[in-house]
Design a protein around this motif. Structure first.
Motif, PDB file in Angstrom:
ATOM      1  N   GLN A   1      -5.967  12.960 -25.296  1.00 57.72           N
ATOM      2  CA  GLN A   1      -4.625  13.019 -24.290  1.00 57.72           C
ATOM      3  C   GLN A   1      -5.049  13.917 -22.984  1.00 57.72           C
ATOM      4  O   GLN A   1      -4.167  14.960 -22.922  1.00 57.72           O
ATOM      5  CB  GLN A   1      -3.422  13.642 -25.117  1.00 57.72           C
ATOM      6  CG  GLN A   1      -3.259  12.640 -26.179  1.00 57.72           C
ATOM      7  CD  GLN A   1      -2.236  12.878 -27.260  1.00 57.72           C
ATOM      8  OE1 GLN A   1      -1.011  13.304 -26.661  1.00 57.72           O
ATOM      9  NE2 GLN A   1      -2.484  12.740 -28.454  1.00 57.72           N
TER      10      GLN A   1
ATOM     11  N   VAL B   1      -6.854  14.279 -19.088  1.00 58.27           N
ATOM     12  CA  VAL B   1      -7.756  13.628 -18.170  1.00 58.27           C
ATOM     13  C   VAL B   1      -8.991  14.502 -17.618  1.00 58.27           C
ATOM     14  O   VAL B   1      -8.947  15.740 -17.920  1.00 58.27           O
ATOM     15  CB  VAL B   1      -6.618  13.434 -16.795  1.00 58.27           C
ATOM     16  CG1 VAL B   1      -5.544  12.647 -17.273  1.00 58.27           C
ATOM     17  CG2 VAL B   1      -6.158  14.927 -16.150  1.00 58.27           C
ATOM     18  N   PRO B   2      -9.990  13.709 -17.054  1.00 61.03           N
ATOM     19  CA  PRO B   2      -9.925  12.448 -16.711  1.00 61.03           C
ATOM     20  C   PRO B   2     -10.567  11.508 -17.934  1.00 61.03           C
ATOM     21  O   PRO B   2     -10.931  11.766 -18.759  1.00 61.03           O
ATOM     22  CB  PRO B   2     -11.296  12.616 -15.772  1.00 61.03           C
ATOM     23  CG  PRO B   2     -12.113  13.623 -16.130  1.00 61.03           C
ATOM     24  CD  PRO B   2     -11.235  14.458 -16.776  1.00 61.03           C
TER      25      PRO B   2
END
Ligand SMILES: N[C@@H](CCC(=O)N[C@@H](CS)C(=O)NCC(=O)O)C(=O)O
Length: 212
Positions: A50, A52-53
């Motif tokens: 969960q 980014v990226p």
């Protein structure tokens, strides 16, 4: 190619610089970290951490910015983001990892939210935490780079490497938190050199479509 990112994410910023340096076209898919979109079911299916990226292409779905950058470098070798000699590659990776493993994770959104939310730390305490880990990390980087002949226009010699892709976003974060950077003249000199290059400028947070 699709890049899932957030304009302020320094990990996504590293990958955006790599894509721009290599002239690779991609679709940018914003994941709003403050609204918690990284925890949505659809994004979790792409990135179990969960975070980014995430990069998606015809070969698969890839996570972890440094792994993504090395993947891009292996598939699109020009311009190379790692030098050739093993000892030089080790040095570049060490600089990149000092930032990506030892500075950045301590100051990530979820860590700061845990401090103020679950642990009830005040805003002042949170800012002191942020500053402490940034200063400790940047001071070590400054000392290492300033005293090493291998440092050139950029972190390693006169060509941009993976190390610069980590340094510039980390300093952008530090500036956002108003950390004084005068004690880090080598780091700020290299950062200024990098930001003269269009690939770095194009990857900057304020140039992204989701910039607030
Ligand atoms: N080691 C990971 C770090 C990724 C990471 O921490 N991303 C941050 C943004 S810079 C994030 O997604 N934070 C979401 C959160 O804290 O909930 C990488 O280099 O890709």
């Amino acid at each position: 190619m699709k890049l899932y990112g957030y304009f302020r994410s320094s990990a996504a910023y590293r990958v955006r610089i790599a894509l721009a340096l290599k002239g690779l076209a991609y679709e940018y898919v914003p994941v709003h970290l403050v609204k918690g979109e990284q925890r949505s079911e659809s994004y979790r299916a792409l990135n179990a951490q969960q975070l980014v990226p995430t990069l998606g292409d015809e070969r698969g779905t890839f996570t972890q910015s440094l792994a993504i950058i090395e993947y891009l470098d292996e598939r699109h070798p020009e311009p190379p983001l790692l030098p050739k000699a093993p000892e030089a590659r080790a040095r570049v990776r060490a600089i990149a990892l000092a930032i990506a493993c030892d500075i950045h994770p301590l100051n990530n959104t979820r860590v700061l939210q845990y401090l103020t939310g679950t642990l009830g730390a005040s805003e002042d305490a949170k800012n002191a935490w942020y500053r402490h880990w940034i200063d400790l990390g940047l001071a070590a980087l400054e000392a290492g780079l300033a005293s090493d002949m291998a440092t050139g226009v950029f972190c390693h010699g006169d060509r941009v490497t993976l190390a610069d892709l980590c340094l510039v976003p980390q300093l952008a974060n530090a500036r956002r938190y108003k950390i004084p950077l005068e004690a880090y003249p080598t780091l700020t000199r290299i950062d200024a050199e990098c930001r003269k290059l269009e690939a770095f400028a194009a990857a900057a947070p304020e140039r992204q479509p989701d910039a607030a």
